[in-house]
Design a protein around this motif. Structure first.
Motif, PDB file in Angstrom:
ATOM      1  N   LEU A 125       0.780  -1.228   0.000  1.00 36.14           N
ATOM      2  CA  LEU A 125       0.000   0.000   0.000  1.00 36.14           C
ATOM      3  C   LEU A 125       0.821   1.293   0.000  1.00 36.14           C
ATOM      4  O   LEU A 125       0.583   2.168  -0.840  1.00 36.14           O
ATOM      5  CB  LEU A 125      -0.984  -0.023   1.179  1.00 36.14           C
ATOM      6  CG  LEU A 125      -2.146   0.947   1.081  1.00 36.14           C
ATOM      7  CD1 LEU A 125      -2.883   0.764  -0.219  1.00 36.14           C
ATOM      8  CD2 LEU A 125      -3.093   0.723   2.245  1.00 36.14           C
TER       9      LEU A 125
ATOM     10  N   LEU B 207       0.522   3.837  -3.149  1.00 37.55           N
ATOM     11  CA  LEU B 207      -0.067   5.161  -2.984  1.00 37.55           C
ATOM     12  C   LEU B 207       0.857   6.283  -3.433  1.00 37.55           C
ATOM     13  O   LEU B 207       0.410   7.367  -3.777  1.00 37.55           O
ATOM     14  CB  LEU B 207      -0.439   5.384  -1.515  1.00 37.55           C
ATOM     15  CG  LEU B 207      -1.814   4.876  -1.112  1.00 37.55           C
ATOM     16  CD1 LEU B 207      -1.970   4.934   0.381  1.00 37.55           C
ATOM     17  CD2 LEU B 207      -2.897   5.709  -1.780  1.00 37.55           C
ATOM     18  N   GLN B 208       2.159   6.027  -3.390  1.00 36.71           N
ATOM     19  CA  GLN B 208       3.089   7.098  -3.716  1.00 36.71           C
ATOM     20  C   GLN B 208       3.616   7.014  -5.142  1.00 36.71           C
ATOM     21  O   GLN B 208       4.463   7.801  -5.542  1.00 36.71           O
ATOM     22  CB  GLN B 208       4.237   7.091  -2.704  1.00 36.71           C
ATOM     23  CG  GLN B 208       3.727   7.500  -1.333  1.00 36.71           C
ATOM     24  CD  GLN B 208       4.753   7.360  -0.235  1.00 36.71           C
ATOM     25  OE1 GLN B 208       5.518   8.259   0.023  1.00 36.71           O
ATOM     26  NE2 GLN B 208       4.786   6.213   0.421  1.00 36.71           N
TER      27      GLN B 208
ATOM     28  N   ARG C 234      -0.740   5.365  -9.481  1.00 32.59           N
ATOM     29  CA  ARG C 234      -1.562   4.770  -8.425  1.00 32.59           C
ATOM     30  C   ARG C 234      -3.014   4.646  -8.901  1.00 32.59           C
ATOM     31  O   ARG C 234      -3.508   5.477  -9.682  1.00 32.59           O
ATOM     32  CB  ARG C 234      -1.498   5.609  -7.160  1.00 32.59           C
ATOM     33  CG  ARG C 234      -2.032   7.012  -7.342  1.00 32.59           C
ATOM     34  CD  ARG C 234      -1.967   7.807  -6.051  1.00 32.59           C
ATOM     35  NE  ARG C 234      -1.991   9.224  -6.381  1.00 32.59           N
ATOM     36  CZ  ARG C 234      -1.049  10.083  -6.026  1.00 32.59           C
ATOM     37  NH1 ARG C 234      -0.022   9.672  -5.330  1.00 32.59           N
ATOM     38  NH2 ARG C 234      -1.131  11.343  -6.375  1.00 32.59           N
TER      39      ARG C 234
ATOM     40  N   LEU D 151      -9.369   2.861  -4.017  1.00 29.86           N
ATOM     41  CA  LEU D 151      -8.709   1.812  -3.236  1.00 29.86           C
ATOM     42  C   LEU D 151      -9.637   1.301  -2.153  1.00 29.86           C
ATOM     43  O   LEU D 151     -10.504   2.024  -1.656  1.00 29.86           O
ATOM     44  CB  LEU D 151      -7.466   2.365  -2.552  1.00 29.86           C
ATOM     45  CG  LEU D 151      -6.251   2.726  -3.396  1.00 29.86           C
ATOM     46  CD1 LEU D 151      -5.255   3.465  -2.526  1.00 29.86           C
ATOM     47  CD2 LEU D 151      -5.610   1.472  -3.942  1.00 29.86           C
TER      48      LEU D 151
ATOM     49  N   SER E 193     -10.537   0.150   1.628  1.00 26.13           N
ATOM     50  CA  SER E 193     -10.086   0.622   2.939  1.00 26.13           C
ATOM     51  C   SER E 193     -10.939   0.049   4.062  1.00 26.13           C
ATOM     52  O   SER E 193     -12.134  -0.166   3.906  1.00 26.13           O
ATOM     53  CB  SER E 193     -10.127   2.146   2.989  1.00 26.13           C
ATOM     54  OG  SER E 193      -9.836   2.598   4.291  1.00 26.13           O
TER      55      SER E 193
ATOM     56  N   GLN F 141      -2.757   7.607   6.052  1.00 26.57           N
ATOM     57  CA  GLN F 141      -2.778   7.978   4.635  1.00 26.57           C
ATOM     58  C   GLN F 141      -3.177   9.433   4.457  1.00 26.57           C
ATOM     59  O   GLN F 141      -2.626  10.140   3.610  1.00 26.57           O
ATOM     60  CB  GLN F 141      -3.755   7.076   3.876  1.00 26.57           C
ATOM     61  CG  GLN F 141      -3.278   5.639   3.767  1.00 26.57           C
ATOM     62  CD  GLN F 141      -4.409   4.682   3.468  1.00 26.57           C
ATOM     63  OE1 GLN F 141      -5.584   5.038   3.490  1.00 26.57           O
ATOM     64  NE2 GLN F 141      -4.049   3.443   3.174  1.00 26.57           N
TER      65      GLN F 141
ATOM     66  N   VAL G  13      -1.968  11.708   0.675  1.00 22.84           N
ATOM     67  CA  VAL G  13      -2.085  10.969  -0.588  1.00 22.84           C
ATOM     68  C   VAL G  13      -3.542  10.734  -0.974  1.00 22.84           C
ATOM     69  O   VAL G  13      -3.813  10.133  -2.005  1.00 22.84           O
ATOM     70  CB  VAL G  13      -1.346   9.611  -0.528  1.00 22.84           C
ATOM     71  CG1 VAL G  13       0.155   9.836  -0.556  1.00 22.84           C
ATOM     72  CG2 VAL G  13      -1.749   8.827   0.705  1.00 22.84           C
ATOM     73  N   LEU G  14      -4.479  11.195  -0.142  1.00 21.94           N
ATOM     74  CA  LEU G  14      -5.889  10.980  -0.456  1.00 21.94           C
ATOM     75  C   LEU G  14      -6.573  12.290  -0.842  1.00 21.94           C
ATOM     76  O   LEU G  14      -6.161  13.369  -0.442  1.00 21.94           O
ATOM     77  CB  LEU G  14      -6.611  10.355   0.740  1.00 21.94           C
ATOM     78  CG  LEU G  14      -6.132   8.983   1.185  1.00 21.94           C
ATOM     79  CD1 LEU G  14      -7.067   8.425   2.229  1.00 21.94           C
ATOM     80  CD2 LEU G  14      -6.016   8.022   0.017  1.00 21.94           C
TER      81      LEU G  14
ATOM     82  N   THR H 261      -7.847   8.446  -4.251  1.00 19.96           N
ATOM     83  CA  THR H 261      -6.483   8.956  -4.095  1.00 19.96           C
ATOM     84  C   THR H 261      -6.354  10.342  -4.717  1.00 19.96           C
ATOM     85  O   THR H 261      -7.148  10.734  -5.565  1.00 19.96           O
ATOM     86  CB  THR H 261      -5.458   8.007  -4.751  1.00 19.96           C
ATOM     87  OG1 THR H 261      -5.815   7.842  -6.125  1.00 19.96           O
ATOM     88  CG2 THR H 261      -5.457   6.666  -4.066  1.00 19.96           C
TER      89      THR H 261
END
Lengths: 419, 310
Positions: free
Chosen positions: A72, A76-77, A81, A85, A87, A96, A101-102, A316
């Protein structure tokens, strides 16, 4: 032969990706669903969405649960991406969001969130901002085999207190029946005992105090008592022989084969045990019962409090607005009803639970609706690091290699070290 | 990452001095300039840099998101040594090394001595013993998890034949490591056997014949001629066994995932369980650095002391 098949699949995959390049927008969606029956419905949903939104293509990607968790941070980075996603909310979601990143989808979702169960939406709302939408909820409780209970002459509806449960375990053992099947190698099925006892003993105030480090944190009275009560159960040797070597799937299969009377399960495991039983039928609807987690003497929590999961889809950073549209479509009345009709999930769309066809799942849906404190799984809520220590320590209580006191200390130490 | 890097360093070493000597003696500076940069680049990119990065990360409390900012010095190392599981993992690695040397190598040597000569069926037997080594580690782990299964497994049916209740080897902290050791020996003895067979076949037969003519018994030939001639191969085999034992990971995961209660973790599976799957990059890196130091120390010492002549 298998190599050839793989090659063919790879080629097919390549042509598919090439095909998507011509569409105007591609939404990449990463999921973890392993049940082919459910994935088939999802694929159908994707086709319907694409038909209604010209120029949008939804690309489904899959990772296995553990692999997903491990990958993950990297996923995410990366620049490629996925936009959507899976969760479990909780501590991982917070990490996160802190990392930035969201995407904040508060405005994108707008009033739509009011159509979903408020408690579940709450799990994806941090500091007043919405980062994802919940698509199902679940509850932890005992599934039981009605035939085996009848054989031992136990009335399941009379099991209300922890002592009742202990008495039932003794009766089952005396009748030569394995009382409980548990997947001890996966550890998290064992952490349900400790966690749920803590929920019953201390309710919401105890958990919130522990998070603030008050009352001795996770070494405090509530959590110590949870360990001691769990030890009472463990001392009766209620689990199948070799339970520490069983994965959850094996334990569900064992229960589905009718070899154990109970399993402390997540509600949707009622469907999983069927798929994993040797005869693929498992314990059928009419033979399968549900016992709410019993109340220990002196428990300060409400009997209506529930432990369970809230699963959803997070968006994301930099995802196209179509990603939000797709998630809204995926959690729409019609799709939720489709999934509920086959009892795959307890839906979050208000009113969709009416489509649940099994009495078992209807009951769980009622429980969750009536609950004022729905505690997310500790191993998700406390973040990956502390969560895993909870799993480790509770599995060690079950294996007899840690005392309740040592286990509580291990968890509190991990909590102080942080993630 | 770094456990692989450590292996690469070790495997990379034997070739280097020889290559240098040849290049300088032949005076082929051109070849050196042509062939060295790509190798050096790859080595730096995939071995040196990751090791450096791991060492850097090990000073942070970091969950892998963004860039590391919370510097905590050597705390991660302290946390590692404070964890009970790490001590067990280290002890398990030593145990695997011991069993490899005491059980596996003598077994491999004995079989090699029996199968090195050509007779009907010798090739088939060699293949049979070598086959486990060819199997993928994860597949082997899964196969044995079925064999060991106390309810449906092969072992369980054998026990039942004698009317006994089968033990759940993988489910008890007392026996989980034993179960893994059995698989390790079963899987890798064939590889060492092949090394010995290759050495035996390359051996100068005249020496054995000379000893025979001088009246040496079979045992004396074995003890004073054959085995001394095998020393270089034995040293190599020990080296592989130790390094392989230190890196053992993919057999453990499908069998026990290091459990119950950390009883069957190796250092690498401990790294995975406590570093990777908990998103504690700093802590995991610290374990990686410790493992790397152990491997390098062993590799260099062993080369210095035992493999000087080769």
């Amino acid at each position: 032969m298998r190599f050839l098949t793989k090659l063919a699949l790879a080629a097919a995959g390549l042509t598919l990706t090439l095909g998507t390049a011509s569409a105007q927008t591609t939404v990449r969606w990463l999921h973890l669903e392993q049940n082919p029956a459910q994935v088939k419905i999802w694929e159908e949903v994707v086709r319907r969405f694409e038909a209604r939104n010209a120029g949008v293509k939804v690309e489904m990607q899959f990772l296995e649960n553990e692999a997903y968790k491990a990958k993950l941070p990297t996923v995410l980075q990366s620049r490629d991406r996925p936009h959507i996603l899976y969760s479990w909310a909780g501590g991982v979601l917070k990490a996160q969001i802190e990392a930035g990143v969201l995407e904040d989808i508060t405005t994108g979702v707008g009033d739509y969130k009011n159509k979903l169960s408020a408690g579940a939406v709450e799990a994806f709302t941090i500091n007043g901002k919405l980062y994802g939408l919940p698509y199902n909820v679940s509850q932890v409780g005992f599934m039981y085999n009605k035939d085996l209970f009848a054989k031992a002459a136990i009335d399941a509806s009379a099991i209300k207190s922890w002592d009742d449960l202990l008495a039932a375990v003794k009766t089952l053992k005396a009748a030569g029946i394995t009382p409980i099947a548990v997947g001890g190698q996966d550890k998290w099925p064992l952490h349900f005992y400790w966690t749920h006892l803590a929920v019953r003993l201390g309710g919401k105030p105890a958990f919130e105090a522990a998070l603030k480090g008050q009352n001795g944190g996770f070494e405090g009275e509530t959590f110590l008592k949870a360990g001691e009560l769990m030890k009472q159960l463990v001392d009766l040797e209620p689990f199948q022989t070799g339970f520490l070597g069983f994965k959850n799937q094996q334990a569900l299969g064992y229960f589905g084969d009718g070899k154990a009377a109970m399993n402390l399960a997540i509600s949707h495991h009622s469907a999983t045990q069927r798929a994993l039983a040797a005869d693929k039928k498992g314990i059928t609807e009419d033979k399968l019962g549900w016992i709410d987690f019993p109340m220990p003497a002196g428990g300060k929590g409400k009997p209506s409090d529930t432990l369970g999961g809230v699963n959803g889809w997070i968006i994301t950073k930099g995802a196209p607005k179509e990603a939000v549209e797709f998630v809204k479509f995926f959690i729409s009345d019609e799709v939720q009803r489709d999934l509920a009709k086959q009892n795959f999930i307890i839906p979050t769309f208000k009113g969709a639970e009416a489509a649940l066809s099994a009495a078992f799942m209807q009951n769980v849906a009622r429980n969750i609706a009536a609950s004022q404190y729905h505690q997310n799984f500790y191993d998700q809520d406390l973040g990956p690091s502390v969560g895993r220590v909870v799993n480790d320590a509770t599995a060690e209580i079950a294996g007899g290699s840690m005392t309740p006191k040592q286990a509580a200390k291990a968890i509190q130490d991990a909590f102080k070290q942080g993630n | 990452m770094s456990q692989h890097s450590a292996a690469a360093v070790i495997r990379g070493r034997p070739a280097a001095p020889g290559a240098r000597r040849r290049a300088t003696t032949d005076g082929q500076l051109g070849a050196l300039l042509l062939f060295l940069p790509p190798a050096l680049l790859l080595f730096t990119l995939f071995v040196v840099l990751p090791i450096g990065e791991a060492a850097w990360y090990s000073g942070f409390n970091w969950n892998g998101f963004g860039s590391p900012t919370r510097w905590i010095g050597f705390d991660n190392y302290r946390f590692v040594f404070d964890t009970r599981g790490f001590g067990i993992a280290f002890r398990n690695n030593l145990l695997i090394i011991a069993v490899s040397l005491v059980v596996q190598l003598p077994l491999a040597l004995t079989l090699a001595l029996l199968l090195a000569d050509k007779f009907r069926g010798s090739v088939a037997l060699r293949m049979l013993f070598f086959l486990p080594y060819v199997l993928a580690e994860v597949a082997t782990g899964l196969i044995f998890s079925f064999i060991y299964d106390g309810n449906y497994g092969l072992l369980a049916s054998v026990y039942r034949m004698f009317g006994a209740e089968a033990p759940h080897l993988l489910a008890s902290p007392q026996t989980s490591m034993l179960a893994i050791l059995i698989v390790v020996v079963w899987k890798y003895f064939g590889f060492h056997m092949m090394l010995f067979i290759a050495a035996l076949q390359g051996m100068d037969r005249n020496l054995v014949e000379a000893a025979r003519i001088d009246g040496a018994s079979r045992w004396q030939v074995l003890r004073h001629v054959v085995i001394p001639l095998l020393y270089p191969t034995i040293r190599l085999s020990v080296f592989f066994a130790v390094v392989g034992s230190l890196q053992l990971f993919d057999l453990v995961m499908p069998l026990t995932r290091g459990g119950p209660a950390d009883s069957s973790n190796t250092m690498v599976s401990f790294l995975y369980n406590n570093g990777v799957s908990r998103m504690r990059v700093g802590y995991g890196s610290a374990i990686g650095v410790i493992l790397f130091l152990i491997c390098v120390t062993f590799a260099i010492t062993y080369k210095r002391w035992f493999m000087r002549d080769e």
